[in-house]
Design a protein around this motif. Structure first.
Motif, short mmCIF file in Angstrom:
data_model
loop_
_atom_site.label_atom_id
_atom_site.label_comp_id
_atom_site.label_asym_id
_atom_site.label_seq_id
_atom_site.Cartn_x
_atom_site.Cartn_y
_atom_site.Cartn_z
N LEU A 1 5.89 5.28 -13.53
CA LEU A 1 5.41 4.68 -11.98
C LEU A 1 5.04 3.20 -12.03
O LEU A 1 5.01 2.55 -13.00
N GLY A 2 5.08 2.42 -10.97
CA GLY A 2 5.17 1.21 -10.57
C GLY A 2 3.85 0.51 -10.19
O GLY A 2 3.96 -0.43 -9.62
N VAL A 3 2.73 1.21 -10.32
CA VAL A 3 1.39 0.81 -10.02
C VAL A 3 1.08 -0.42 -10.61
O VAL A 3 1.22 -0.53 -11.88
N GLY A 4 0.68 -1.32 -10.10
CA GLY A 4 0.45 -2.57 -10.55
C GLY A 4 1.57 -3.85 -10.37
O GLY A 4 1.33 -5.05 -10.38
N GLY B 1 9.14 2.38 -5.68
CA GLY B 1 8.73 1.37 -4.54
C GLY B 1 9.74 0.73 -3.72
O GLY B 1 9.69 0.74 -2.60
N LEU B 2 10.45 0.11 -4.53
CA LEU B 2 11.61 -0.57 -3.98
C LEU B 2 12.73 0.13 -3.23
O LEU B 2 13.32 -0.14 -2.09
N PHE C 1 6.02 -7.75 -6.88
CA PHE C 1 7.31 -7.97 -7.13
C PHE C 1 8.37 -7.47 -6.32
O PHE C 1 9.52 -7.68 -5.89
N MET C 2 7.96 -6.09 -6.08
CA MET C 2 8.93 -5.16 -5.33
C MET C 2 8.93 -5.49 -3.78
O MET C 2 9.95 -5.74 -3.50
N TRP D 1 0.76 -1.16 -0.01
CA TRP D 1 0.10 -0.14 -0.09
C TRP D 1 0.88 1.35 0.06
O TRP D 1 0.62 2.10 -0.60
N LEU D 2 1.91 1.18 0.66
CA LEU D 2 2.78 2.50 0.65
C LEU D 2 3.29 2.84 -0.85
O LEU D 2 3.21 3.81 -1.07
N ILE D 3 3.71 1.62 -1.39
CA ILE D 3 4.05 1.85 -2.85
C ILE D 3 2.83 2.45 -3.61
O ILE D 3 3.16 3.36 -4.19
N ARG D 4 1.79 1.73 -3.50
CA ARG D 4 0.70 2.11 -4.45
C ARG D 4 0.27 3.81 -4.11
O ARG D 4 -0.03 4.36 -5.10
#
Ligand SMILES: Cc1ncc(C[n+]2csc(CCOP(=O)(O)OP(=O)(O)O)c2C)c(N)n1
Ligand SMILES: [Mg+2]
Length: 325
Positions: free
Chosen positions: A40-43, A69-70, A47-48, A16-19
């Motif tokens: 952006l890495g939404v979705g 995110g990572l 994997f991260m 959720w933090l990443i999203r």
């Protein structure tokens, strides 16, 4: 690999933090607040979060251009990363790296190389250093389906194999390299098959299932730590947003996007959490709200931070202007 309930909850919070961070970056970019370009890495949160779960302190992780995110999970604080996107002096790289070049080498977050494919040769230097220093750590390089077709990647894989380096090549097949479908850029469906050409193991896993990601990375990372050499791990996933913010994505259909939205990695983990009675829906909402508050704070921090000023603006960068060497 058994993942405890506490760890499942942490993984859920991390996803959720990443999203939330990425969605906020999308909004700010659309409003013209963030300069430059962002991908952006939404979705791609599973994997991260799953890869991060298998990483140990001291490991060296080279990310690509879609892995804010990572970087957050590796230790760049949300405030420092958001300030970096704003170009502010309090950013992780004093506002001079931006989205593409944010990094924190002391935590093993090496950042991104803008030339696709080149990081997959450079990573061998980190792997070699871990090998000769006998650190027990590994070097991991993350790159996309598009980058996987660059010649340098093959050189990097060959050298890692010949030198038996503790390097793991993570290919993220998110369906596209800009507008080019990965189905059209390679006749091989599973890009992990490349590993066979270099005599190393290769696996393809569901990149939207955080537990499958943990399974695949923990095995490959363990092998590398124990002297078993390099390998390739491929994750099949999908980017919900365009290649860059502002990309109208004419190359993909509404149906395709909808099909992948149903495989949303966060929904997948929610199902696991509910099926195993780890937490209930109210607790899930609370976790989401906690992460949203962290992102709100990060934005506030970035907003009130100053830009690099005066001579500081010219420090740390390769720049030459009249009157200065
Ligand atoms: C050598 C090189 N060629 C082209 C580019 C421009 N470029 C930036 S990102 C990108 C697509 C990368 O696709 P992929 O590797 O699948 O990663 P994704 O964007 O899907 O995460 C391209 C072609 C580049 N940075 N480097
Ligand atoms: Mg791609």
């Amino acid at each position: 690999m058994k993942v405890s309930n506490d760890d499942l909850i942490k993984l859920y919070g991390n996803m959720w933090l990443i999203r939330m961070f990425e969605q906020r970056a999308a909004d700010l970019f659309a409003k013209g607040v963030l300069p430059g370009f962002i991908h952006l890495g939404v979705g791609q949160e599973a994997f991260m979060a799953g890869t991060h779960y298998s990483i140990k302190p001291g490991d060296s992780i080279g990310t690509s251009h879609r892995e804010h995110g990572l970087l957050l999970l590796l230790g760049i604080t949300p405030g420092a990363l958001m300030a970096e996107l704003y170009g502010k002096a309090t950013g992780s790289n004093k506002g001079k790296g931006g989205s593409m070049h944010a990094c924190l080498p002391e935590k093993g977050a090496l950042g991104c190389n803008g030339i696709l494919g080149s990081a997959q040769t450079i990573i061998n230097g980190y792997g070699f250093a871990h090998k000769v220093r006998k650190t027990g750590n590994i070097a991991v390089t993350i790159f996309g389906d598009g980058a996987a077709n660059r010649g340098d990647v093959h050189e990097g894989m060959n050298l890692a194999s010949v030198m038996n380096l503790p390097v793991v090549f993570i290919i993220v097949d998110n369906g596209y390299g800009i507008s080019m479908s990965s189905k059209n850029s390679s006749v091989v469906t599973d890009l992990s098959a490349r590993a066979a050409g270099y005599g190393m193991p290769g696996v393809t896993a569901d990149g939207n299932d955080v537990l499958a990601v943990i399974e695949a990375t923990s095995e490959a990372f363990k092998r590398a730590r124990e002297g078993g050499g390099p390998s390739v791990v491929e994750f099949k996933t999908y980017r919900h947003r365009g290649h860059f913010e502002g990309d109208p994505t004419p190359y993909r259909s509404k149906e395709e996007l909808e099909m992948w939205m149903k495989k949303d990695p966060i929904l997948r983990l929610e199902k696991i959490l509910l099926d195993r009675n780890v937490i209930n829906e109210k607790q899930m909402k609370d976790i989401k709200a906690e992460q949203l508050a962290i992102v709100d704070d990060a934005q506030k921090f970035a907003e009130v931070s100053p830009y690099p000023e005066g001579p500081e603006g010219y420090g740390d960068v390769f720049y030459k202007y009249e009157g200065r060497d």
